[in-house]
Every structure is written in C-alpha cells, then in structure tokens.
Design an enzyme around this catalytic site. Structure first.
Site, PDB file in Angstrom:
ATOM      1  N   GLY A  66       0.819  -1.207   0.000  1.00 23.15           N
ATOM      2  CA  GLY A  66       0.000   0.000   0.000  1.00 23.15           C
ATOM      3  C   GLY A  66       0.854   1.258   0.000  1.00 23.15           C
ATOM      4  CB  SER A  67       0.046   4.650   1.236  1.00 24.00           C
ATOM      5  OG  SER A  67      -1.180   4.742   0.540  1.00 24.00           O
ATOM      6  CB  THR A  68       4.607   1.909   3.430  1.00 21.70           C
ATOM      7  OG1 THR A  68       4.104   0.637   3.008  1.00 21.70           O
ATOM      8  CG2 THR A  68       4.038   2.274   4.786  1.00 21.70           C
TER       9      THR A  68
END
Length: 572
Positions: A306-308
């Site tokens: 995801g956004s990491t």
C-alpha cells in the site's frame, strides 16, 4: 611300472598344491597378524565396549547487552542394558511410576535384547536422582543438557527452539546450529561376550566439547516493549496478527522483531489459543497448525504494502527528474486509467496540490501520475537497485521473495496500481531494507541478528560480516525524501506518530487484502528517527483489525508509543 609312476606323479602334484595353499595361508595370516593387527584389535575392543552419549552443553544465545535469551538446564537421560538387569519386574515398576510412563512401553524396552535402550531423555535432575537412589542393576542415569528459554514467549519466532537431541528446529537455533551445537562426548564401558560389564575395568570418558555462545543485535528491553504493545493491539483491535520490526538503518542490526501472537519456546508443540481457535485453520492437521504458529510473518509472508510503497515511487521519480516538489496536481477523488476508475482514499478528493502535498496526503491519483511520468523501465530499475527483486539475506531460515509482475506484462493499469503499492507483494523486511537505503544515504544493508560467537572457554571469537552495497540513489534524493517523510509526520497523514522534541519521519498505509472487497485490511506505518540522521527505523503491521483500520488512525499511534520508550533509551 607305468601305473606306479602315474600314482607317484599324482601324489607329488597333490603335495605341491598343499604347499602352495599352506604358503598362501601363512602369508595371509602374517598380513592379518602384523599389518592388520591394530585394525582388528580396535574391532575387538569395539565389540566389547558399550557407548553412552554425553550431550555437549549447547551455546547460549545472548542479546546485545549480554542478557541470556536461550540457556541450558541440567537434565538426565535414563537408559537400560538388558543383560545387566537382575530384577526386570522391579525395574519396570520403578521406571514406569517414577517417569509416569505406560508400563507396556517400559516393559518393551526392558525386555528387548539389545546393547542399550533409551527409556527417556530430558528427565528433571531431581527425578534422575530419585531413580539413582533405587540402585537398580542395568539402569543408567546420565546427566546431560536441555534447552531452556528464560523469557518464554519473548522473540519466539526469532530465537526458535531445539528438538529432543538438542538440534535446532527453527529460527536462529537452526541457522547457527553449527556454532551452538558443540560435539557430544561418550562414556565407554568394557563388557564380556554376554554383554555384562567386566569387573575392575575403568570406564573411558570422552569429554564433550561445548558449543559457542551466540551474541545477537536484538535488545531484550526493546523486544519486550514491542511485544507488550503488540499483545495489547491484539486484544484491543481483535487483530489476526501484529508484526513489529525495529532496525538500525545504518548497519542492518535488528533491535526487535515481534510476530504476535508468539508461542512458548519451552512448550513449542502446544498450540496457542489463537491458532487453536482460528476457524480458517480448522481443516489443517496439527502439524500444519504448528507450522502456522511458528511462521515469522516479517520474513515468511508477503503482502501488498500500500501507501508505504509510495516512498519507492517517489524515489524513482525524483531520481529520474520526472517530478519536482512544487509540481502541480489535481485530485477529484479518483483517476481514470484506461477502463478503470481508481479512487483516492479521500472520496471528495484533495483538489489542487503540489507533489509534496500529495505525498503528505498520501493521494493515489497524484502517484498514478507520478508513476506514469517515471515509466515502467525506470520504476523497475529502482526496484532492483533497492533490492526488491531479491531476498534481503536476513539470517533467519525460510525468507520469502517478492511477487512482481514481469516487466513486459505491465500496462497502464498495472503501472498505476504499482505506483501506490498494489498488485504485487513483498515482505515487510524487504520494504524496511529498501527504505533504510533511502534514509541512510544510499547504502543497501543486510538485515541481521548475529553479531559474534564466543567459544565456551572464551578463546575463540568470530565476528560476523555482512554485505553492504551502493544502491546508486543520490544523496540529494535521500535528503529530499527524509524531509518529505518528516513532513508526513509533522503535518500529514502520519501526524499521530509525532513526538514533541524528536524529529520523526514516516509513512502510513492501509492495504486491502485479497480478494478485493473482502473487507479485510492491513494497517501499517513505517517510521524512523532522528529524521536528519536516522539511528532506528521501524515498521508495524496490524493484520485484520476490527473497527477502524486506517494506518494513520491505528498504526501510527502504536509506533509513537513504541518510540516514546525506545528513543530516549537508544538516542541520548
């Protein structure tokens, strides 16, 4: 006359044959008595010697400050020698009652005609002393060692455990078994042809060589703090699991690795309540359930980050000069890519924003554009530079590799989803290593635990060395990313990880688990400190939390709680 001559000739030939046979036999006898005498003397001794193994003391495992995490305790092994037993019924009764064993089991071994039979190993010393007190003919009680873990569940999936013969099974115990195991000794007794010990002959004792101690980078205090917090999250959020890893990004030394729920290292074959109650595992055998219980999710399991992962996309785009911090973007709440409508986590959209603001807001439409600007070739080039196509080399068994699209199969939709961390899988350790390279100035380190081994007498010390390579990421990009990540915590989606008086950088993520629409998520946060000169980097994943599931809402505050304890302890 001719008949007599024929018989004499036949007798003479027979005599020559006898002489040749005698000569051959004499030569063979001389060979056996002179050349092979040592070999057959040794064989004869072997036939009249009975051996009982003396286990070596396994090397201890100690943390970075010398706290013993894996130790030994004195136990006994009980054996019987059939030909020396004078009262078999009494032996069967005493051993079955004292050792709490089935009588039929003991009887089978007592009555078996063999040189030696093991009744039980890892018997508590007090019980072994009690058996000795009966002075039973044909029963031996030899002292040896069993593994003991003073802190029970602490770092169970890192340390691992040993089997009945003290051999490593999982974790560091098996990875460094050659250093820890040592060399067994033996007690040799002389017996006659009936298998009875010969009186007035001394036992020969070959002393064991104890294993070397293993010093590791894990810190007992940090591990204990992280484990307490993980257990609290399991209870509060009814999560399936919680993984936490803290590491020094400068050299790869791992301070803590938690994979809750952990298990009791002193009872490794007893299923935890969480595993036993998991309906998804109901159809598995007990062995398969045990393997699930022992899995180290930080290295054995892959997930969509995801956004990491936007940290990696931003790195590639900045390195390629495909984007600048003040470049303008617009987010209406979604992005159309070919026939797909890909939404932002903020349904109403973020509106007009710069790249830096889009990063702080963790805006998917911005990163779809940024990934497209960088392009597939550049993105994959930096994935390789940051080690995402290879295993990290962490010194634990069973590390998984990433699951990525083949570059030739990537279209616009695949590139868009990759740019914000979906449609591929990596391990938490791979992501932590990649981001470590970005925040430490560009060096790709090898995550590890083992620091050095020290022999039992302290004479031999071996320090472990680990590969460090240049990722090729420029210092300028590294400094830019550290600044951007610090702003995420001070002003953006990671603000719940902010701690007054410390400069912390980080990134939140909320990953939807497959299949899409299952309603199951992994909330995560990756953070490091101090932001200007990182000395610790950590990642937390909360698997399938109930209720609120956003990384910024539940994972970032947990990292804050961890760092409130760890930063004053680690950084003066």
């Amino acid at each position: 006359m001719s008949v007599l001559f024929y018989h004499r000739k036949k007798i003479r030939l027979f005599m020559w044959i006898l002489l040749v046979i005698a000569a051959v036999l004499s030569a063979w006898l001389c060979f056996l008595m002179i050349s092979q005498s040592g070999y057959y003397e040794e064989r004869a001794e072997d036939l009249h010697e009975r051996e009982r193994v003396i286990k070596a003391a396994r090397g201890r495992i100690l943390d970075r400050n010398g706290v013993v995490l894996a130790d030994n305790q004195l136990v006994c092994t009980v054996t019987v020698i059939h030909n020396q037993i004078t009262d078999p019924e009494r032996v069967i009764k005493v051993l079955s009652e004292t050792l709490k064993l089935d009588e039929a089991f003991v009887r089978e071994r007592v009555e078996k005609v063999s040189s030696i039979e093991k009744i039980r190993s890892n018997v508590p010393k007090s019980v072994g002393d009690e058996i000795r007190s009966y002075k039973l003919d044909g029963v031996n009680v030899d002292e040896d060692y069993a593994r003991y873990y003073p802190y029970g569940q602490l770092a169970s999936k890192v340390l691992g455990f040993t089997g009945a013969d003290n051999q490593g099974i999982i974790g560091l115990e098996v990875k460094y078994d050659e250093y820890l195991a040592g060399t067994a000794g033996a007690i040799l007794t002389t017996t006659d042809v009936r298998g009875l010990e010969v009186e007035n002959t001394a036992e020969k004792r070959i002393e064991p060589e104890n294993g070397s101690d293993l010093y590791i980078s894990l810190d007992y205090n940090i591990q204990a703090w992280c484990q307490q917090i993980a257990d609290k999250m399991l209870e509060q959020k009814a999560a399936k699991g919680v993984s936490i890893v803290l590491m020094n990004p400068q050299n790869g030394e791992i301070y803590a690795m938690v994979n809750a729920p952990e298990f009791n290292l002193n009872e490794p074959y007893v299923l935890t309540g969480a595993i036993a109650a998991d309906e998804a595992l109901a159809d598995l055998s007990d062995n398969d359930k045990l393997n699930q219980m022992w899995r180290n999710a930080s290295i054995n399991d892959t997930y969509e980050p995801g956004s990491t992962f936007k940290i990696i996309t931003a790195t590639a785009a900045l390195e390629e000069k495909a984007v600048r911090l003040d470049d303008a973007f617009f987010c209406p709440g979604f992005k159309i890519v070919e026939d797909r409508r890909i939404r932002c986590h903020k349904t109403g959209g973020h509106g007009a924003q710069t790249f830096l603001q889009g990063f702080m807001n963790s805006c998917n439409p911005v990163f779809i554009d940024v990934g497209a600007r960088a392009g597939t070739d550049a993105m994959y080039d930096y994935f390789e530079k940051l080690g995402l196509f290879e295993k990290t080399g962490v010194d634990l068994p069973g590390e998984s590799a990433s699951i990525m699209h083949k570059k030739e199969n990537i279209g616009a939709v695949e590139l868009a989803t990759i740019s914000f961390g979906q449609s591929f899988q990596i391990t938490p350790m791979q992501l932590l290593r990649a981001v470590s390279a970005i925040v430490n100035g560009g060096e790709l380190v090898t995550p590890h635990f083992a620091v050095r081994t020290v022999s039992a007498d302290g004479s031999d010390v071996e320090a472990f060395q680990y590969e460090v390579s240049d990722s090729g990421i420029s210092e300028e990009t590294c400094e830019t990313l550290k600044m951007m990540l610090e702003k995420v915590v001070s002003e953006g989606t990671g603000n719940k990880a902010y701690i007054e008086g410390y400069r912390i950088g980080g990134k939140t993520a909320t990953s939807q688990k497959l299949p899409r629409g299952s309603g199951k998520y992994i909330a995560s946060f990756l953070g490091f400190a101090p932001a200007d000169d990182p000395q610790v980097i950590g990642i937390i994943l909360i698997d399938e939390p109930e209720g609120a599931y956003y990384g910024g809402t539940i994972a970032a505050p947990v990292m804050k709680e961890i760092y409130e304890n760890v930063l004053p302890y680690l950084i003066s």
